[in-house]
Design a protein around this motif. Structure first.
Motif, PDB file in Angstrom:
ATOM      1  N   HIS A  99     -10.715  -2.562   2.429  1.00  0.00           N
ATOM      2  CA  HIS A  99     -10.329  -2.973   1.077  1.00  0.00           C
ATOM      3  C   HIS A  99     -10.610  -4.451   0.813  1.00  0.00           C
ATOM      4  O   HIS A  99     -10.503  -4.913  -0.341  1.00  0.00           O
ATOM      5  N   ALA A 116     -14.809   2.602  -6.758  1.00  0.00           N
ATOM      6  CA  ALA A 116     -14.051   1.676  -7.606  1.00  0.00           C
ATOM      7  C   ALA A 116     -14.914   0.492  -8.044  1.00  0.00           C
ATOM      8  O   ALA A 116     -14.798   0.022  -9.180  1.00  0.00           O
ATOM      9  N   SER A 167       4.519  -5.389  -9.095  1.00  0.00           N
ATOM     10  CA  SER A 167       3.153  -4.858  -9.186  1.00  0.00           C
ATOM     11  C   SER A 167       3.066  -3.405  -8.740  1.00  0.00           C
ATOM     12  O   SER A 167       3.832  -2.938  -7.893  1.00  0.00           O
ATOM     13  N   THR A 168       2.095  -2.698  -9.324  1.00  0.00           N
ATOM     14  CA  THR A 168       1.843  -1.299  -8.952  1.00  0.00           C
ATOM     15  C   THR A 168       0.373  -1.044  -8.626  1.00  0.00           C
ATOM     16  O   THR A 168       0.029   0.051  -8.175  1.00  0.00           O
ATOM     17  N   THR A 169      -0.494  -2.030  -8.854  1.00  0.00           N
ATOM     18  CA  THR A 169      -1.923  -1.909  -8.557  1.00  0.00           C
ATOM     19  C   THR A 169      -2.392  -3.181  -7.866  1.00  0.00           C
ATOM     20  O   THR A 169      -1.688  -4.201  -7.858  1.00  0.00           O
ATOM     21  N   THR A 170      -3.611  -3.119  -7.302  1.00  0.00           N
ATOM     22  CA  THR A 170      -4.171  -4.315  -6.657  1.00  0.00           C
ATOM     23  C   THR A 170      -4.320  -5.450  -7.659  1.00  0.00           C
ATOM     24  O   THR A 170      -4.036  -6.618  -7.349  1.00  0.00           O
ATOM     25  N   ASP A 171      -4.765  -5.119  -8.872  1.00  0.00           N
ATOM     26  CA  ASP A 171      -4.921  -6.145  -9.900  1.00  0.00           C
ATOM     27  C   ASP A 171      -3.588  -6.817 -10.204  1.00  0.00           C
ATOM     28  O   ASP A 171      -3.515  -8.053 -10.306  1.00  0.00           O
ATOM     29  N   GLU A 172      -2.527  -6.029 -10.320  1.00  0.00           N
ATOM     30  CA  GLU A 172      -1.210  -6.618 -10.579  1.00  0.00           C
ATOM     31  C   GLU A 172      -0.690  -7.381  -9.362  1.00  0.00           C
ATOM     32  O   GLU A 172      -0.050  -8.429  -9.514  1.00  0.00           O
ATOM     33  N   ASN A 173      -0.951  -6.861  -8.151  1.00  0.00           N
ATOM     34  CA  ASN A 173      -0.600  -7.602  -6.930  1.00  0.00           C
ATOM     35  C   ASN A 173      -1.096  -9.039  -7.022  1.00  0.00           C
ATOM     36  O   ASN A 173      -0.353 -10.007  -6.780  1.00  0.00           O
ATOM     37  N   GLU A 228     -13.549   2.881  -2.123  1.00  0.00           N
ATOM     38  CA  GLU A 228     -13.716   1.493  -2.546  1.00  0.00           C
ATOM     39  C   GLU A 228     -15.039   1.306  -3.285  1.00  0.00           C
ATOM     40  O   GLU A 228     -15.113   0.598  -4.297  1.00  0.00           O
ATOM     41  N   SER A 248       0.820  -1.225   0.000  1.00  0.00           N
ATOM     42  CA  SER A 248       0.000   0.000   0.000  1.00  0.00           C
ATOM     43  C   SER A 248       0.848   1.267   0.000  1.00  0.00           C
ATOM     44  O   SER A 248       0.365   2.336   0.351  1.00  0.00           O
ATOM     45  N   THR A 255     -11.819  -8.616  -7.022  1.00  0.00           N
ATOM     46  CA  THR A 255     -10.722  -8.628  -7.985  1.00  0.00           C
ATOM     47  C   THR A 255     -10.066 -10.003  -8.041  1.00  0.00           C
ATOM     48  O   THR A 255      -9.704 -10.481  -9.131  1.00  0.00           O
TER      49      THR A 255
END
Length: 339
Positions: free
Chosen positions: A270, A307, A239-245, A304, A166, A277
């Motif tokens: 979150h 989003a 990773s740089t986003t939650t999706d990439e995480n 959230e 985060s 996701t």
């Protein structure tokens, strides 16, 4: 009892769907519809009874609703001031203020529509009231189901514990928000280790432009400093986003064990969106949340929710257009009725 049949049927559908897959926003909507049908049936019984007590309850509910809107607006204004004072004046930290102003704007539009009753104001008030009611319903569904999701039990065994990053403070320091996730991940890992083989803990987070090290490395160092075994840590540092995480962590887990099970750790506000996701990414595992500072929770929850709305933008845009069309029809009916 027949009046409550739709609510009971919807609740049964909700229970079946949660048992099959709890990581769906449609579960929240079905639960909300069940509650709404039950409330409508109860109010219909009160009105149909014609008793003085029934009318008193109906008026009490109206007054309670008005007071709730007033209290919510004041709370959002107060929270926005607290967020700016503690977190700074960024656009994200002003979401509580934006929500409060939006509530006041809708109330003003509806009052104007009722007071003036010109075709234009009736149309605008109808559209604004419908859109506000729709968004309020979805928000309540989101908050209530997110609360419920956070209290559902996760799988008893897991091969991996994934901690979502985060951001860092000062380029390399783990902030309190992320530290909360790491402490929860440590405790989840300890409970899972008691039931069998100790799972691997994946710290997930790449290096931002203002960071000296990848988040995953700082997270791993913090865990080790608090006594966590270094040999059980895997770093996902791209990773740089939650999706990439989630996608990059999934690749690590599938490479190590194709039939893996995992537990994902993030903050409580979150957790539900991360679960949505994770389902879309095809990850086999549930999400648990760590505590968040009380003042931070309202703004974070609004963010959230926004989003999630964007994630289902096609459906939401289509429904919002129907409310706008309803406003146009109200304008047309008023215009022809007064013409």
């Amino acid at each position: 009892m027949l009046l409550y049949a739709p609510a009971i049927l919807l609740f049964l559908v909700f229970c079946v769907r949660v048992a099959r897959e709890r990581r769906k926003f449609s579960n929240a909507v079905i639960l909300g519809l069940a509650a709404l049908c039950a409330l409508a049936a109860w109010l219909f019984q009160l009105v149909r009874s014609g008793s003085a007590s029934g009318q008193a309850v109906a008026w009490a509910l109206l007054v309670l609703g008005a007071l709730s809107i007033l209290v919510l607006t004041c709370f959002l204004f107060s929270n926005s001031l607290q967020m700016v004072r503690k977190e700074g004046r960024s656009p994200t930290n002003l979401l509580s203020l934006v929500a409060a102003l939006a509530i006041l704007a809708v109330v003003a539009l509806v009052i104007m529509a009722v007071a003036v009753r010109t075709p234009v104001w009736v149309g605008v008030g109808t559209a604004a009231g419908g859109l506000a009611a729709y968004l309020a319903f979805l928000f309540l569904c989101f908050v209530c189901y997110a609360f419920l999701y956070g209290r559902l039990r996760v799988h008893r065994k897991a091969d991996f514990v994934v901690v979502l990053g985060s951001g860092l403070v000062g380029g390399s320091t783990v902030p309190p928000l992320l530290a909360s996730r790491l402490r929860r991940a440590h405790s989840v890992h300890a409970r899972l280790a008691e039931r069998g083989d100790a799972p691997v803990l994946i710290t997930s987070g790449g290096q931002g432009p203002d960071e000296d090290v990848p988040e995953s490395h700082a997270m791993a160092d913090d865990l080790i400093a608090h006594g966590f075994p270094a040999g059980l840590i895997e770093r996902e540092d791209r990773s740089t986003t939650t999706d990439e995480n989630l996608r990059f962590s999934k690749a690590i887990m599938e490479k190590t064990k194709p039939d893996y099970r995992c537990v994902i750790v993030t903050n409580n506000y979150h957790a539900f969106r991360a679960a949505l996701t994770a389902r879309r990414a095809g990850i086999r595992g549930q999400v648990v949340g760590s505590p968040t500072a009380a003042y931070f929770w309202p703004t974070a929850t609004i963010r959230e929710f926004a989003a999630v709305l964007v994630a289902y933008k096609r459906t939401n845009v289509a429904i919002c257009l129907l409310f706008v069309l309803g406003g146009v029809l109200a304008w047309w009916a008023q215009r022809n009725g007064t013409g």
